[in-house]
Structures are given as structure tokens and as C-alpha cells.
Design a protein around this motif. Structure first.
Motif, PDB file in Angstrom:
ATOM      1  N   UNK A 306     -28.410 -22.831  20.521  1.00 46.53           N
ATOM      2  CA  UNK A 306     -28.801 -22.201  19.258  1.00 46.53           C
ATOM      3  C   UNK A 306     -30.088 -21.711  19.037  1.00 46.53           C
ATOM      4  N   UNK A 307     -31.180 -22.581  19.476  1.00 48.85           N
ATOM      5  CA  UNK A 307     -32.478 -22.324  19.241  1.00 48.85           C
ATOM      6  C   UNK A 307     -32.779 -20.835  19.944  1.00 48.85           C
ATOM      7  N   UNK A 308     -32.168 -20.774  21.172  1.00 48.77           N
ATOM      8  CA  UNK A 308     -32.725 -19.353  21.853  1.00 48.77           C
ATOM      9  C   UNK A 308     -31.978 -18.156  21.004  1.00 48.77           C
ATOM     10  N   UNK A 309     -30.647 -18.530  20.508  1.00 48.24           N
ATOM     11  CA  UNK A 309     -29.966 -17.351  19.773  1.00 48.24           C
ATOM     12  C   UNK A 309     -30.891 -17.092  18.400  1.00 48.24           C
ATOM     13  N   UNK A 310     -31.293 -18.145  17.676  1.00 52.54           N
ATOM     14  CA  UNK A 310     -31.861 -17.781  16.520  1.00 52.54           C
ATOM     15  C   UNK A 310     -33.395 -17.370  16.791  1.00 52.54           C
ATOM     16  N   UNK A 311     -33.776 -17.620  17.937  1.00 53.81           N
ATOM     17  CA  UNK A 311     -35.132 -16.838  18.292  1.00 53.81           C
ATOM     18  C   UNK A 311     -34.837 -15.445  18.417  1.00 53.81           C
ATOM     19  N   UNK A 312     -33.902 -15.052  19.245  1.00 52.07           N
ATOM     20  CA  UNK A 312     -33.407 -13.717  19.369  1.00 52.07           C
ATOM     21  C   UNK A 312     -33.391 -12.986  18.093  1.00 52.07           C
ATOM     22  N   UNK A 313     -32.814 -13.526  17.105  1.00 55.55           N
ATOM     23  CA  UNK A 313     -32.387 -13.174  15.712  1.00 55.55           C
ATOM     24  C   UNK A 313     -33.799 -12.936  14.927  1.00 55.55           C
ATOM     25  N   UNK A 314     -34.798 -13.928  15.033  1.00 57.42           N
ATOM     26  CA  UNK A 314     -36.158 -13.735  14.539  1.00 57.42           C
ATOM     27  C   UNK A 314     -36.934 -12.689  15.002  1.00 57.42           C
ATOM     28  N   UNK A 315     -36.697 -12.432  16.142  1.00 56.26           N
ATOM     29  CA  UNK A 315     -37.526 -11.557  17.015  1.00 56.26           C
ATOM     30  C   UNK A 315     -36.976 -10.094  16.420  1.00 56.26           C
ATOM     31  N   UNK A 316     -35.749 -10.107  16.166  1.00 50.79           N
ATOM     32  CA  UNK A 316     -35.210  -8.728  15.723  1.00 50.79           C
ATOM     33  C   UNK A 316     -35.654  -8.611  14.147  1.00 50.79           C
ATOM     34  N   UNK A 317     -35.678  -9.427  13.392  1.00 51.25           N
ATOM     35  CA  UNK A 317     -35.801  -9.678  11.873  1.00 51.25           C
ATOM     36  C   UNK A 317     -37.441  -9.168  11.579  1.00 51.25           C
ATOM     37  N   UNK A 318     -38.260  -9.816  12.182  1.00 51.60           N
ATOM     38  CA  UNK A 318     -39.729  -9.765  11.986  1.00 51.60           C
ATOM     39  C   UNK A 318     -40.143  -8.337  12.223  1.00 51.60           C
ATOM     40  N   UNK A 319     -39.979  -7.511  13.059  1.00 48.72           N
ATOM     41  CA  UNK A 319     -40.486  -6.103  12.903  1.00 48.72           C
ATOM     42  C   UNK A 319     -40.010  -5.311  11.772  1.00 48.72           C
ATOM     43  N   UNK A 320     -38.949  -5.795  11.449  1.00 51.34           N
ATOM     44  CA  UNK A 320     -38.118  -4.833  10.012  1.00 51.34           C
ATOM     45  C   UNK A 320     -39.235  -5.634   8.777  1.00 51.34           C
ATOM     46  N   UNK A 321     -39.509  -6.643   8.774  1.00 50.75           N
ATOM     47  CA  UNK A 321     -40.167  -7.125   7.548  1.00 50.75           C
ATOM     48  C   UNK A 321     -41.596  -6.838   7.590  1.00 50.75           C
ATOM     49  N   UNK A 322     -42.239  -6.751   8.656  1.00 53.51           N
ATOM     50  CA  UNK A 322     -43.594  -6.290   9.004  1.00 53.51           C
ATOM     51  C   UNK A 322     -43.848  -5.054   8.729  1.00 53.51           C
ATOM     52  N   UNK A 323     -43.163  -4.098   9.010  1.00 52.59           N
ATOM     53  CA  UNK A 323     -43.306  -2.803   8.693  1.00 52.59           C
ATOM     54  C   UNK A 323     -43.130  -2.422   7.334  1.00 52.59           C
ATOM     55  N   UNK A 324     -42.677  -3.415   6.453  1.00 52.07           N
ATOM     56  CA  UNK A 324     -42.604  -3.344   4.911  1.00 52.07           C
ATOM     57  C   UNK A 324     -44.364  -3.772   4.296  1.00 52.07           C
ATOM     58  N   UNK A 325     -45.136  -3.988   5.372  1.00 52.60           N
ATOM     59  CA  UNK A 325     -46.554  -4.389   4.628  1.00 52.60           C
ATOM     60  C   UNK A 325     -47.139  -3.144   4.026  1.00 52.60           C
ATOM     61  N   UNK A 326     -47.265  -2.159   4.934  1.00 50.11           N
ATOM     62  CA  UNK A 326     -47.787  -0.892   4.133  1.00 50.11           C
ATOM     63  C   UNK A 326     -47.214  -0.286   2.789  1.00 50.11           C
ATOM     64  N   UNK A 327     -45.735  -0.840   2.706  1.00 49.55           N
ATOM     65  CA  UNK A 327     -45.192  -0.381   1.481  1.00 49.55           C
ATOM     66  C   UNK A 327     -45.968  -1.235   0.276  1.00 49.55           C
ATOM     67  N   UNK A 328     -46.210  -2.704   0.401  1.00 43.90           N
ATOM     68  CA  UNK A 328     -46.864  -3.493  -0.369  1.00 43.90           C
ATOM     69  C   UNK A 328     -48.189  -3.012  -0.602  1.00 43.90           C
ATOM     70  N   UNK A 329     -48.893  -2.521   0.159  1.00 48.50           N
ATOM     71  CA  UNK A 329     -50.198  -2.071  -0.103  1.00 48.50           C
ATOM     72  C   UNK A 329     -50.134  -0.894  -1.111  1.00 48.50           C
ATOM     73  N   UNK A 330     -49.067  -0.015  -1.062  1.00 47.00           N
ATOM     74  CA  UNK A 330     -48.782   0.983  -1.983  1.00 47.00           C
ATOM     75  C   UNK A 330     -48.512   0.199  -3.281  1.00 47.00           C
TER      76      UNK A 330
END
Length: 582
Positions: A306-330
Motif C-alpha cells: 500500500x505504501x508503494x501504491x500510495x507513493x505512486x499516487x502522490x507522484x501523480x498528484x504533486x505535479x498537478x498541484x505544483x503547476x498551480x503555483x504560478x496561478x497563485x502568483x497571479x
């Protein structure tokens, strides 16, 4: 000492506690809605308290109570605001590991109540002397022999107490923010995915309603009547929120902490990056390394698979959330450069001038009427308050019936587009404003103690950019909350929500850093001759730079979101982590 577990016995897992109140056939829906409405009320009161503390914090520290300089007071306010965002993962992690969301919210509100009481306690002389001692007298010394001689900067009165209180307030606010959101979604999750989506709409609406009440009422009392009364109201709001939250305990669904997977994720990441660490771990436990997973003794918490499966989920979620950072700059430009731009536009005369409230108004020189300063800050909030109910009751149901309702990621991309359009409109307006300035067509207006040479364009020309940033907030921020909650593994929902809010704070800090960088000599925002004015600056180029950054990252976001949706729609991915999501 607990008794040893029998061979083959499964570890005990804390059970989810359902509401205590009895229900009939129609009871579940009624009580679920009541629980969700209670969370919305608590959030509104907490946000009213937060904005009540933050709105005039600079003015409070700059007053004769403490005699901090404007720069020192602004730095303290930035520390408080930064802590309220950047510490959000801490509260989420504590809820996931030790406390659970219910206890995390309750304890955070209690800490909130205690820490917020420091401000009214220091607003009257006896309270200040009890917490801070007597204010040191200004040292007398010989006058400076030359204009450039160094002056001794006085020590900040009551700085350790105030900074400690503000940091505790920031920790409490960040913990409430990261846990109350997912806790409220837990209450309505049984009603279906549509109920969860609607909850996040109204949750954001409650945030903005609290901001309106605070800016219109609390800020006015603080500036015009008394800081003691003005800072007592946020304490009362937090106390009422705490009481309501505890009173509604019997109707809440409370979920136990699922254990920490953040440390497991870090270990997996380090082992993948550094194989030597994995070899050292196997060397410490050679016997366990030779056993198959089903032969090892069961351990509490998620299994390694389960740790490995959830780590894979986290790896997929984080890029989506990080690319929102420039929106918060605006997004955070509306609290900084948009306001600065508005001060250099002609402010129309609306209300009769009153000497009693002259400190809270933008005063046109020689005019008999004034406009409240808070109106410029409330434009975005009013847009959200109007559009969220319209979207929830009309637009979304219509799109749902036509099977055209976009996904959360599609809404976030649309929100980025509206944010891009907002800074483009701001840049075009700034070009037009500079056109008047360069042709010496200006009007003088007094704002506080500073005289500004403004362009003869009305400040109402800023309405389109505020409207666009408000629409972008509805499409980017609200679906972002929904995405972070629904896609995160259940044992990491608090931490993921905390990371979401933390990244918004990172966007604010990056925007401030970009302004500071461009304010250096030779930068677009370096205006040494203007003394507070921006007429020799190229803020239009700054807006267009932000628009370019937003456009590039929006395209990157669309690509990352497309890959994410293709992967998560595959049958293999669902079998890996769907069961772990709340």
C-alpha cells in the motif's frame, strides 16, 4: 505492557465513528446536511477571525501602542500570513498520524482561541505592561553631525511576545485550514460525489462571507473606535466556532488517524534515488529481507504494498498541484499590485467626507466626498459571493443534465485562463495609465499622508480585472480543493490538503520575490524618484511577464492533467489505489 499478539492475529485498526444520534429512513441525509452546514458555519467564523486579525495588523503595530516602523510592522504581518499558509502540512500530518481530523480541528480552535486573546490583551496599558513590561523610553543622544551618519535603531517593544503569539496563531489557522476542509467533506461523502462538489463550492463561499463581515465591520471598528474592541471580536468569533464545533459532535462522522505515510514516502523516494540506503536497510535486517511479504509478522498501518501504491499516487498528484503555483502568483496580485495600481487612478467622489473617518478613506484632494478603501479589496470577494450560488444552483445542474459538466482538472485549466486574462487586462490598463502620465495629464489626490499623481482614468476601470480574477478563483481554487481531497489516499488526505494550501503560500512568496527582484536598480519596478508613486515604473511589463509565466505553465498543466486522466482511467491504476481514497 500490552500482551503479545497471537500468531496470525491481524492488527487492530481504529474504527470510524458514526454519528451518535438515531435516524429514521430520511434521517441520514438530514443529519449529513446538518453536519456539513455546521462545518460551513465554523469556517465562516474562523475566517472572520483570521481576516479580523490580519486586516489591520500593520496599523496596530505601527500605532503608539508599540511604535514599530512601517517596515517592521509589515514584516511581522508577512510572517503571520506566511506561517498561516506554509505550516499547513504540519497540521495535516498531525491529524493523519496522531490526532485524527476531529481532534486536530478541536485542538487547533482551542490554540486559536488562546493565541488570539493576546492581541486584545496587549491593546490596553495594563495588559501590555503585564505581557511586555514597560515601553523603553527613546534614548537621548547628540544630533547627527551629518545627514548620512548611522542612527541606532531602537529595539522592538514586545517583539518576542507578539512574534510568538503570531506564530501560534499562524499554526492554528493553518491546521484548521488543512483539516476542516477534508473533515467537512467527510460529513457529506455518503451523499455522493455531487454532494462533495457542492460542499466545496459552499465552503469557499463561507470563506468569502467571513472575509466580507470582517473587512466591513471588524476593520472599521479597529480603525475608528478601538483596537481593544476590534480585536475582541475575532476572539469571540473563535470562541463561538469552538463551542458550535463541540456542540455538534454527536452528528459528526469522525475518522481515526490512519498512521503516517509521509515518512514511508520519503524512505521510498530516498531508496529509489540512493540504492546504497536500501542496501544498508537490508543489511540491518537480513532475515526479514529473505521473507516474502505474506510471511512477515503483521504491522499496524498500511502494508509495504500500500505504501508503494500510495507513493505512486502522490507522484501523480504533486505535479498537478505544483503547476498551480504560478496561478497563485497571479491571484495574490489583487492584494498588492492591483491595489497599488488603483491608488494611481482617479478615485471618484461618492460619500460625504467626515473628519472622524478620514483615516479609513481614500481622499480626493479638494473633494467633499470619499470612497472607502476596503471597496478595492472587496471587489473580488463580492464576485465570489454572487457567482458561487449561481454556479451551484443554475450552471452546474444544467451542465450535469446535458452531460457537459467538466472535470475538476478541466475547471482548473479554465481558471488559469481567466487568471491569464486578468493580468493581461491589468497590463493593458497600466499601458493606458502610463500614456496619460507621459503626456502630463495627471490629477493629484491625497491618500493618507502621501500625495499621488494619478491618471485621469476612473478606478472603476479595474473592475474587469477583479471580475476575471474572481471567476478564476471559482474555477481554479474550488476544484483544486475538490481534486486534492478526492484523489489523495485516505491516510494522507490531511497532509495533501496541507500541501495544497502550502503551495498557494509559496505562490504568494514567489510573487513577492519577483517584485523585490524587479525593484532592484535597473529593474522594471525600480522607481527611486517617485517616493511612493509608480509613474516612472513599467508595471505593465511586470503584468505581461506574469501573463507569460501563467500561459506557459497553463500549457504544461494541460499536458500533465491529460496524462493524469489517461493514467487514472486505466483499469490497472484503479485497482492500485481506489480502495485507499476517502
Amino acid at each position: 505492557m500490552p500482551a503479545p499478539r497471537a500468531l496470525g492475529e491481524q492488527p487492530r485498526v481504529p474504527r470510524e465513528r458514526r454519528p451518535l444520534l438515531p435516524r429514521g429512513t430520511r434521517g441520514p441525509r438530514r443529519w449529513r446536511r446538518a453536519a456539513g452546514a455546521t462545518v460551513l458555519l465554523v469556517e465562516m467564523l474562523e475566517r472572520a477571525a483570521f481576516f479580523g486579525v490580519a486586516a489591520n495588523l500593520v496599523l496596530y503595530l505601527n500605532s503608539t501602542n508599540f511604535n514599530w516602523t512601517g517596515e517592521q510592522a509589515s514584516r511581522a504581518a508577512l510572517v503571520f500570513l506566511g506561517a498561516s499558509y506554509l505550516l499547513a502540512p504540519v497540521g495535516g500530518w498531525l491529524a493523519d498520524v496522531y490526532l485524527g481530523r476531529y481532534r486536530a480541528v478541536a485542538l487547533s480552535l482551542l490554540l486559536y482561541l488562546v493565541a488570539s486573546g493576546l492581541l486584545p490583551a496587549t491593546a490596553f496599558p495594563d495588559g501590555r505592561s503585564s505581557f511586555c513590561g514597560e515601553m523603553p523610553a527613546s534614548p537621548l543622544g547628540p544630533a547627527c553631525p551629518s545627514p548620512g551618519c548611522p542612527r541606532a535603531s531602537p529595539s522592538l517593544y514586545c517583539a518576542p511576545v507578539l512574534y510568538a503569539g503570531l506564530l501560534l496563531l499562524g499554526l492554528a489557522a493553518s491546521s484548521v485550514r488543512s483539516n476542516l476542509t477534508s473533515f467537512g467533506a467527510d460529513q457529506v461523502m455518503d451523499l455522493g460525489r455531487d454532494a462533495t462538489r457542492r460542499f466545496f463550492n459552499w465552503f469557499y463561499w463561507s470563506i468569502n462571507l467571513g472575509a466580507v463581515l470582517s473587512l466591513l465591520v471588524v476593520a472599521f471598528i479597529q480603525q475608528n473606535i478601538s483596537f481593544l474592541l476590534g480585536y475582541s471580536i475575532p476572539v469571540g468569533c473563535v470562541g463561538l466556532a469552538f463551542f458550535i464545533f463541540l456542540f455538534a459532535t454527536p452528528i459528526f462522522i469522525t475518522k481515526p488517524p490512519m498512521g503516517s505515510q509521509v515518512s514511508s514516502m520519503l524512505k521510498l523516494a530516498l531508496q529509489n534515488c540512493c540504492p546504497r540506503l536500501r542496501q544498508q536497510h537490508l543489511a540491518r535486517d537480513p532475515q526479514g529481507a529473505r521473507l516474502r511479504p505474506d510471511q512477515r509478522s503483521p504491522q499496524p498501518g498500511p502494508s509495504p504494498q500500500e505504501d508503494i501504491a500510495n507513493f505512486q499516487v502522490l507522484v501523480k498528484i504533486l505535479p498537478v498541484m505544483v503547476t498551480l503555483v504560478p496561478y497563485w502568483m497571479v491571484y495574490f496580485q489583487m492584494q498588492s499590485t492591483y491595489v497599488l495600481q488603483g491608488l494611481h487612478l482617479h478615485i471618484p467622489n461618492i460619500f460625504p467626507a467626515n473628519p472622524a473617518n478620514i483615516s479609513t478613506a481614500l481622499r480626493a484632494q479638494g473633494g467633499n466626498y470619499t470612497i472607502p478603501e476596503a471597496w478595492l479589496l472587496l471587489a473580488n470577494v463580492v464576485v465570489v459571493l454572487i457567482l458561487v450560488p449561481l454556479k451551484d444552483h443554475l450552471i452546474d445542474p444544467l451542465l450535469l443534465r446535458c452531460k457537459l459538466l467538466p472535470s475538476a482538472l478541466q475547471k482548473m485549466a479554465l481558471g488559469m485562463f481567466f487568471g491569464f486574462a486578468s493580468v493581461i487586462v491589468a497590463g493593458v490598463l497600466e499601458m493606458e495609465r502610463l500614456h496619460y502620465i507621459h503626456h502630463n495629464e495627471t490629477v493629484s489626490q491625497q491618500i493618507g499622508e502621501v500625495l499621488y499623481n494619478a491618471a485621469p482614468l476612473s478606478v472603476w476601470w479595474q473592475i474587469p480585472q477583479y471580475l476575471l480574477i474572481g471567476v478564476s478563483e471559482i474555477f481554479a481554487s474550488i476544484p483544486g480543493l475538490e481534486f486534492a481531497y478526492s484523489e489523495a489516499p485516505r491516510s494522507m488526505q490531511g497532509a495533501i490538503m496541507g500541501i495544497f494550501f502550502c503551495l498557494s503560500g509559496v505562490g504568494s512568496l514567489l510573487g513577492s520575490s519577483l517584485v523585490a527582484l524587479l525593484s532592484l536598480p535597473g529593474g522594471w519596478l525600480h522607481c527611486p524618484k517617485d517616493f511612493g508613486n509608480i509613474n516612472n515604473c513599467r508595471m505593465d511589463l511586470y503584468f505581461f511577464l506574469l501573463a507569460g509565466i501563467q500561459a506557459v505553465t497553463a500549457l504544461l498543466f494541460i499536458w500533465i492533467a491529460g496524462r493524469y486522466e489517461r493514467v487514472t482511467q486505466g483499469p490497472a491504476s484503479h485497482s492500485g489505489f481506489s480502495r485507499d481514497r476517502g
